[in-house]
Design a protein around this motif. Sequence first.
Motif, mmCIF file in Angstrom:
data_model
loop_
_atom_site.group_PDB
_atom_site.id
_atom_site.type_symbol
_atom_site.label_atom_id
_atom_site.label_comp_id
_atom_site.label_asym_id
_atom_site.label_seq_id
_atom_site.Cartn_x
_atom_site.Cartn_y
_atom_site.Cartn_z
ATOM 1 N N GLU A 35 -41.201 3.387 -6.230
ATOM 2 C CA GLU A 35 -41.439 4.822 -6.165
ATOM 3 C C GLU A 35 -40.293 5.560 -5.478
ATOM 4 O O GLU A 35 -40.060 5.387 -4.281
ATOM 5 C CB GLU A 35 -42.766 5.077 -5.432
ATOM 6 N N HIS A 69 -46.246 11.117 -10.791
ATOM 7 C CA HIS A 69 -46.886 9.847 -11.145
ATOM 8 C C HIS A 69 -46.394 8.734 -10.224
ATOM 9 O O HIS A 69 -47.179 7.935 -9.704
ATOM 10 C CB HIS A 69 -46.574 9.473 -12.600
ATOM 11 N N TYR A 72 -47.450 8.886 -6.397
ATOM 12 C CA TYR A 72 -48.806 8.462 -6.061
ATOM 13 C C TYR A 72 -48.795 7.107 -5.350
ATOM 14 O O TYR A 72 -49.613 6.849 -4.459
ATOM 15 C CB TYR A 72 -49.663 8.365 -7.325
ATOM 16 N N GLY A 73 -47.858 6.261 -5.729
ATOM 17 C CA GLY A 73 -47.819 4.919 -5.150
ATOM 18 C C GLY A 73 -47.629 4.910 -3.659
ATOM 19 O O GLY A 73 -48.297 4.161 -2.938
ATOM 20 N N ARG A 251 -48.400 2.203 -7.666
ATOM 21 C CA ARG A 251 -48.936 3.318 -8.458
ATOM 22 C C ARG A 251 -49.926 2.868 -9.520
ATOM 23 O O ARG A 251 -50.545 3.712 -10.174
ATOM 24 C CB ARG A 251 -47.781 4.078 -9.109
#
Length: 295
Positions: A35, A69, A72-73, A251
């Motif tokens: 990420e 996206h 989020y991890g 994620r």
Amino acid sequence: MSDRRDFKGYFGAEPEPCWPEDAQLAVSFVVNVEEGAELSIGDGDARNESVYEIREEVTGVPDLCMETHFAYGTRRGYQRIADAFDVHGVKATFSTCGRVAERSPWLMRDIVARGHEVSCHGWLWERHANMTRVEEAAVIERTHAAIAAAGGVAPVGWHTRSSASVNTRDLLIERGDFLYDSDVYDDDIPRMQGGHVILPYAFDTNDMRFSLGGGFVQARDFSDYVIGAFERLYREGATAARMLSIGLHLRLIGRPGRIKALEDVLAYISLRPGVWIAPRRDIAARWAQVHGGGA
């Protein structure tokens, strides 16, 4: 013809079980930390990443959807995964891209404080297959330095986002500070190249299969499949050395509808006697201790 590929492996000469305390199976949880290292025009890269849970590439401008996206991890997924490991006393390997370590040092510090391993996963989340030897050596150096600086522990493991180049392993060995790499997918048993350990990885016992077309939809799809692989390797491990790799991504498995899959796998495996769950650095060190000098 002379063939650079080894199709035989350990056929006819299986190594005996060799794990600590007579364990039948070594289990390696690998959490891929990418990420902030995905290709992103907003971060100055030439293009945007096009793969998440769908396939769509925004060209020419930053992809704000893709950026969130991936974020989020670290913002949410990591805490769920780390807590699940803590509940069961499991130590994992967090395979981390160098740019992630540089921009999220707090994450590296927390991983190390919990007793996990941080290994190298390239500078960016990109393949190395087309890199020149000079370019790749610089990437390896930059990645190693960033992870060591952020977490306070020098990494000893490497895994390239498929595919590695023909020079990757030689460059790692030449440096002398890498114990192992995981750039093969061809066995359930480690092997040696001189004093360097090669630890196979796996794409099937992997939460990447939650991605579009990957075959996993419900959390139980992952847990059922991984537990099935565990049972098979556990039986084989009674008479021959075996290792199970379980691949995770912040994620992906960290989503609320999927985290139960990891929790169920951890609960199932941790109850079984004769199982050694360890970071890859420990598995590699054990293999080198027993099989050092060639396999």
